[in-house]
Design an enzyme around this catalytic site. Structure first.
Site, short mmCIF file in Angstrom:
data_model
loop_
_atom_site.label_atom_id
_atom_site.label_comp_id
_atom_site.label_asym_id
_atom_site.label_seq_id
_atom_site.Cartn_x
_atom_site.Cartn_y
_atom_site.Cartn_z
N ARG A 88 -11.97 2.18 -8.43
CA ARG A 88 -11.10 3.35 -8.74
C ARG A 88 -11.39 3.88 -10.14
O ARG A 88 -12.00 3.19 -10.96
CB ARG A 88 -9.64 2.91 -8.63
N TRP A 119 -11.72 -2.22 -8.19
CA TRP A 119 -12.45 -1.87 -9.42
C TRP A 119 -13.19 -0.54 -9.26
O TRP A 119 -13.60 0.07 -10.24
CB TRP A 119 -13.46 -2.96 -9.80
N SER A 157 -7.27 -5.54 -5.40
CA SER A 157 -8.39 -6.15 -4.69
C SER A 157 -9.65 -6.03 -5.53
O SER A 157 -9.76 -5.18 -6.42
CB SER A 157 -8.61 -5.44 -3.35
N ARG A 168 0.03 7.71 -2.62
CA ARG A 168 0.52 8.80 -1.76
C ARG A 168 1.99 9.09 -2.01
O ARG A 168 2.41 10.24 -2.03
CB ARG A 168 0.29 8.43 -0.28
N LEU A 227 11.19 -20.25 -4.27
CA LEU A 227 10.18 -19.38 -3.66
C LEU A 227 8.85 -19.61 -4.38
O LEU A 227 8.81 -19.71 -5.60
CB LEU A 227 10.58 -17.90 -3.83
N HIS A 249 2.56 3.49 -9.00
CA HIS A 249 2.35 2.05 -9.27
C HIS A 249 3.54 1.48 -10.04
O HIS A 249 3.96 0.35 -9.80
CB HIS A 249 1.05 1.83 -10.05
N ASP A 285 0.84 -1.21 0.00
CA ASP A 285 0.00 0.00 0.00
C ASP A 285 0.87 1.26 0.00
O ASP A 285 2.00 1.25 0.50
CB ASP A 285 -0.91 -0.03 1.23
N GLY A 286 0.32 2.34 -0.55
CA GLY A 286 0.97 3.64 -0.48
C GLY A 286 1.57 4.14 -1.79
O GLY A 286 2.21 5.19 -1.81
N LEU A 346 -6.81 -4.94 7.28
CA LEU A 346 -6.50 -6.09 6.41
C LEU A 346 -7.13 -5.96 5.02
O LEU A 346 -6.70 -6.65 4.09
CB LEU A 346 -6.94 -7.39 7.07
N SER A 347 -8.12 -5.09 4.87
CA SER A 347 -8.73 -4.85 3.56
C SER A 347 -9.02 -6.14 2.78
O SER A 347 -8.69 -6.25 1.60
CB SER A 347 -7.85 -3.91 2.72
C1 IPE Z 1 -5.49 -2.84 -0.37
O1 IPE Z 1 -5.14 -1.50 -0.49
C2 IPE Z 1 -5.37 -3.53 -1.69
C3 IPE Z 1 -4.02 -3.61 -2.26
C4 IPE Z 1 -2.91 -3.23 -1.69
C5 IPE Z 1 -3.96 -4.21 -3.55
P1 IPE Z 1 -6.24 -0.36 -0.66
O2 IPE Z 1 -5.49 0.91 -0.69
O3 IPE Z 1 -7.12 -0.67 -1.81
O4 IPE Z 1 -7.09 -0.54 0.68
P2 IPE Z 1 -8.00 0.48 1.48
O5 IPE Z 1 -9.05 0.98 0.53
O6 IPE Z 1 -7.12 1.59 1.95
O7 IPE Z 1 -8.55 -0.32 2.62
C1 IPE Z 2 -1.46 0.23 -3.42
O1 IPE Z 2 -1.27 1.60 -3.43
C2 IPE Z 2 -1.69 -0.34 -4.79
C3 IPE Z 2 -3.08 -0.74 -5.05
C4 IPE Z 2 -4.05 -0.74 -4.19
C5 IPE Z 2 -3.38 -1.19 -6.38
P1 IPE Z 2 -2.51 2.60 -3.42
O2 IPE Z 2 -2.86 2.91 -4.82
O3 IPE Z 2 -3.62 2.10 -2.58
O4 IPE Z 2 -1.83 3.86 -2.75
P2 IPE Z 2 -2.52 4.89 -1.76
O5 IPE Z 2 -3.09 4.09 -0.62
O6 IPE Z 2 -3.59 5.60 -2.52
O7 IPE Z 2 -1.40 5.78 -1.34
MG MG Z 3 -4.13 2.32 -0.64
#
Ligand code: IPE
Ligand code: IPE
Ligand code: MG
Length: 246
Positions: A70, A68, A64, A23, A130, A36, A19-20, A187-188
């Site tokens: 987004r 979809w 996840s 941002r 792995l 990404h 995640d992140g 945990l999303s």
């Molecule tokens: C969880 O991250 C899914 C992935 C890392 C692929 P999200 O950024 O989509 O989760 P939420 O919306 O913050 O819970």
């Molecule tokens: C994780 O990063 C990648 C996916 C969920 C596909 P994010 O796209 O959720 O990044 P933030 O949470 O918006 O920073």
């Molecule tokens: Mg995110």
């Protein structure tokens, strides 16, 4: 009764909620898609580092079922990155003994991706260093629901058999450790069945900047914890109260 720290010789199953990306990019004045792209570089680094750090199975949350939601352009960019990854990475996965499997739904992915996944899985099937599992269009609740639908046809069911239905793998080790980057502490919908006793590690690092050192730090913290699995701390047997007296 199990009560133990996990031996450093056991090959671990680690799950990562990557995640992140968004941002990380936005803070640098870049588009989310650049985040990404940088995230894919991190995947390469971590896949290389993982077996050297005692990881036998690595499950990465890439997309996840809820992603979809987004904007279309971001989803399209993520699918393009997945397509590139499958096209360009297989050779090096084979060279490094990595077996790739993809978990999640395949029927909603853009044209050609499901076929590319099958090809990549076949090409890497012999990898023994792995087991890399990438979760795409994945929802743990859906995985459990689908397993339950299949299980309904069976007359008897064990946890092991149900695990196989949930994970799609016979004998896959439960998840030992789930890492989430970016500071979010949830945990999303990731590995809800396999992660029943997983240790959780949350780090403020954004996924594009996560590196082998951060992975080592997460594993060191993991090895310092005592896993009890519902049992007690490791104490001398005389101190364990007799069940007949309680
Ligand atoms: C969880 O991250 C899914 C992935 C890392 C692929 P999200 O950024 O989509 O989760 P939420 O919306 O913050 O819970
Ligand atoms: C994780 O990063 C990648 C996916 C969920 C596909 P994010 O796209 O959720 O990044 P933030 O949470 O918006 O920073
Ligand atoms: Mg995110």
């Amino acid at each position: 009764m199990q009560s133990e720290t996990t031996s450093r010789h056991e090959k671990l199953h680690v799950g990562i909620i990557m995640d992140g990306n968004g941002r990380w990019a936005t803070r640098r004045g870049l588009s989310r898609v650049r985040g990404h792209e940088a995230g894919v570089e991190t995947i390469r680094r971590i896949v290389e580092a993982a077996p050297k750090q005692g990881i036998g199975a690595l499950t990465l949350y890439a997309f996840s079922t809820d992603n979809w939601r987004r904007p279309k352009a971001e989803v399209a960019a993520l699918m393009t990155l997945l397509r590139f990854y499958l096209a360009n990475e297989v050779q090096s996965l084979v060279k490094n003994g990595v077996r790739l499997t993809v978990i999640g739904r395949r029927d909603r992915l853009p044209e050609g991706i499901a076929t590319a996944i099958t090809r990549a899985e076949e090409a890497t099937a012999d990898g023994g260093t792995l087991h890399l599992r990438i979760a795409v269009d994945y929802s743990a609740r859906d995985a459990i629901l689908n397993a339950a639908a299949k299980a309904a046809a069976l007359t008897s069911l064990t946890r092991e058999a149900f695990s196989q239905l949930v994970t799609g793998e016979a004998g896959l080790r439960d998840v030992d450790l789930i890492i989430r980057t970016s500071g979010e502490k949830r945990l999303s919908d990731f590995l809800l069945w396999e992660g029943a006793y997983a240790e959780l590690h949350f780090t403020e690092r954004m996924w594009p900047e996560f590196d082998a050192g951060d992975l080592a730090e997460a594993l060191a913290a993991f090895h310092g914890r005592e896993r009890r699995f519902g049992g007690l701390r490791a104490i001398v047997p005389e101190e364990v109260p007799s069940l007949s007296r309680v």
